[in-house]
Design a protein around this motif. Structure first.
Motif, PDB file in Angstrom:
ATOM      1  N   ARG A   1       0.600  -1.327  -0.271  1.00 25.80           N
ATOM      2  CA  ARG A   1      -0.243  -0.125   0.322  1.00 25.80           C
ATOM      3  C   ARG A   1       0.718   1.217  -0.080  1.00 25.80           C
ATOM      4  N   LEU A   2       0.805   2.232  -1.143  1.00 20.27           N
ATOM      5  CA  LEU A   2       1.293   3.581  -0.900  1.00 20.27           C
ATOM      6  C   LEU A   2       0.577   4.344  -0.689  1.00 20.27           C
ATOM      7  N   SER A   3       1.216   5.620   0.083  1.00 21.59           N
ATOM      8  CA  SER A   3       0.147   6.903   0.924  1.00 21.59           C
ATOM      9  C   SER A   3       0.271   8.196   0.207  1.00 21.59           C
ATOM     10  N   CYS A   4       0.553   9.267  -0.276  1.00 26.59           N
ATOM     11  CA  CYS A   4       0.382  10.347  -0.641  1.00 26.59           C
ATOM     12  C   CYS A   4      -0.461  11.340  -0.023  1.00 26.59           C
ATOM     13  N   ALA A   5       0.822  12.214   1.287  1.00 26.19           N
ATOM     14  CA  ALA A   5       0.209  13.207   2.301  1.00 26.19           C
ATOM     15  C   ALA A   5       0.378  13.459   1.550  1.00 26.19           C
ATOM     16  N   ALA A   6      -0.685  14.742   1.863  1.00 28.36           N
ATOM     17  CA  ALA A   6      -0.515  16.468   1.014  1.00 28.36           C
ATOM     18  C   ALA A   6      -0.669  17.009   2.670  1.00 28.36           C
ATOM     19  N   SER A   7       0.029  18.351   1.814  1.00 25.20           N
ATOM     20  CA  SER A   7       0.253  19.493   2.613  1.00 25.20           C
ATOM     21  C   SER A   7      -1.164  20.598   2.017  1.00 25.20           C
ATOM     22  N   GLY A   8      -1.691  21.700   2.710  1.00 24.59           N
ATOM     23  CA  GLY A   8      -2.438  22.592   2.895  1.00 24.59           C
ATOM     24  C   GLY A   8      -3.475  21.973   3.102  1.00 24.59           C
ATOM     25  N   ARG A   9      -4.725  23.089   3.125  1.00 23.75           N
ATOM     26  CA  ARG A   9      -6.022  23.208   3.765  1.00 23.75           C
ATOM     27  C   ARG A   9      -7.330  23.285   2.577  1.00 23.75           C
ATOM     28  N   THR A  10      -6.558  22.398   1.141  1.00 21.89           N
ATOM     29  CA  THR A  10      -7.171  22.714   0.244  1.00 21.89           C
ATOM     30  C   THR A  10      -6.972  21.318  -0.147  1.00 21.89           C
ATOM     31  N   PHE A  11      -6.863  20.015   0.556  1.00 14.83           N
ATOM     32  CA  PHE A  11      -6.800  18.534  -0.280  1.00 14.83           C
ATOM     33  C   PHE A  11      -8.174  18.138  -0.881  1.00 14.83           C
ATOM     34  N   SER A  12      -8.875  18.608  -0.102  1.00 12.43           N
ATOM     35  CA  SER A  12     -10.468  17.538  -0.286  1.00 12.43           C
ATOM     36  C   SER A  12     -10.539  18.616  -1.635  1.00 12.43           C
ATOM     37  N   SER A  13     -10.151  20.031  -2.112  1.00 12.30           N
ATOM     38  CA  SER A  13     -10.724  20.298  -3.598  1.00 12.30           C
ATOM     39  C   SER A  13     -10.396  19.592  -4.307  1.00 12.30           C
ATOM     40  N   TYR A  14      -9.428  19.304  -4.521  1.00 15.09           N
ATOM     41  CA  TYR A  14      -8.451  18.569  -5.720  1.00 15.09           C
ATOM     42  C   TYR A  14      -8.431  17.223  -5.966  1.00 15.09           C
ATOM     43  N   ALA A  15      -8.546  16.784  -7.492  1.00 11.57           N
ATOM     44  CA  ALA A  15      -9.416  15.328  -7.944  1.00 11.57           C
ATOM     45  C   ALA A  15      -7.306  14.650  -7.642  1.00 11.57           C
ATOM     46  N   MET A  16      -7.246  13.413  -6.997  1.00 13.56           N
ATOM     47  CA  MET A  16      -5.636  12.964  -7.277  1.00 13.56           C
ATOM     48  C   MET A  16      -5.481  11.555  -8.179  1.00 13.56           C
ATOM     49  N   GLY A  17      -4.623  12.027  -8.434  1.00 11.14           N
ATOM     50  CA  GLY A  17      -4.602  10.637  -8.920  1.00 11.14           C
ATOM     51  C   GLY A  17      -2.691   9.783  -8.638  1.00 11.14           C
ATOM     52  N   TRP A  18      -2.815   8.007  -9.464  1.00  9.41           N
ATOM     53  CA  TRP A  18      -1.198   7.897  -9.016  1.00  9.41           C
ATOM     54  C   TRP A  18      -0.933   6.898 -10.498  1.00  9.41           C
ATOM     55  N   PHE A  19       0.808   8.033 -10.807  1.00 15.37           N
ATOM     56  CA  PHE A  19       1.663   7.578 -11.833  1.00 15.37           C
ATOM     57  C   PHE A  19       2.413   6.475 -11.281  1.00 15.37           C
ATOM     58  N   ARG A  20       3.013   6.011 -12.567  1.00 12.08           N
ATOM     59  CA  ARG A  20       4.060   5.194 -12.688  1.00 12.08           C
ATOM     60  C   ARG A  20       5.036   5.150 -13.630  1.00 12.08           C
ATOM     61  N   GLN A  21       6.340   5.613 -13.398  1.00 11.02           N
ATOM     62  CA  GLN A  21       7.286   5.766 -14.846  1.00 11.02           C
ATOM     63  C   GLN A  21       8.018   4.136 -14.420  1.00 11.02           C
ATOM     64  N   ALA A  22       8.093   3.109 -15.210  1.00 11.52           N
ATOM     65  CA  ALA A  22       9.330   2.325 -15.169  1.00 11.52           C
ATOM     66  C   ALA A  22      10.973   2.594 -16.069  1.00 11.52           C
TER      67      ALA A  22
END
Length: 124
Positions: free
Chosen positions: A19-40
């Protein structure tokens, strides 16, 4: 602007989970769409999964659909990627990213914010 930090990468055997986690700083996290990307190694960065600001809508790349689950906890300013049935071809640096719109997270190419990446290595 939101700042993002990934964690949870490492070495796992094929068929295992992580399981990967992505911690965000800032009060506006809930206003953002989020995603995961990868590069091999030697390949271009590719889209993995996206989640809407509420968590109610998710979208996956064909290569991971049914094995990976994206989720978020807005109270904790954190997004997750649960990865099951891992394959050697899942080996990559995984990045989290944020944008104001889910469509942009899915289609790119320029998003508002990126994390620094975390390495996932799946051994055969």
């Amino acid at each position: 602007q939101v700042q993002l930090v990934e964690s949870g990468g490492g070495l796992v055997q094929a068929g295992g989970s992580m399981r990967l986690s992505c911690a965000a700083s800032g009060r506006t996290f809930s206003s953002y769409a989020m995603g995961w990307f990868r590069q091999a190694p030697g390949k271009e960065r590719e889209f993995v999964a996206a989640v809407s600001w509420s968590g109610g809508t998710t979208y996956y790349a064909n290569a991971v659909r049914g094995r990976f689950t994206i989720s978020r906890d807005n109270a904790k300013n954190t997004m997750y990627l649960q990865m099951n049935s891992l394959k050697p071809e899942d080996t990559a640096v995984y990045y989290c990213a944020a944008d104001q719109t889910l469509r942009t997270v899915i289609t790119g190419p320029t998003l508002d914010a990126w994390g620094q990446g975390t390495l996932v290595t799946v051994s055969s």
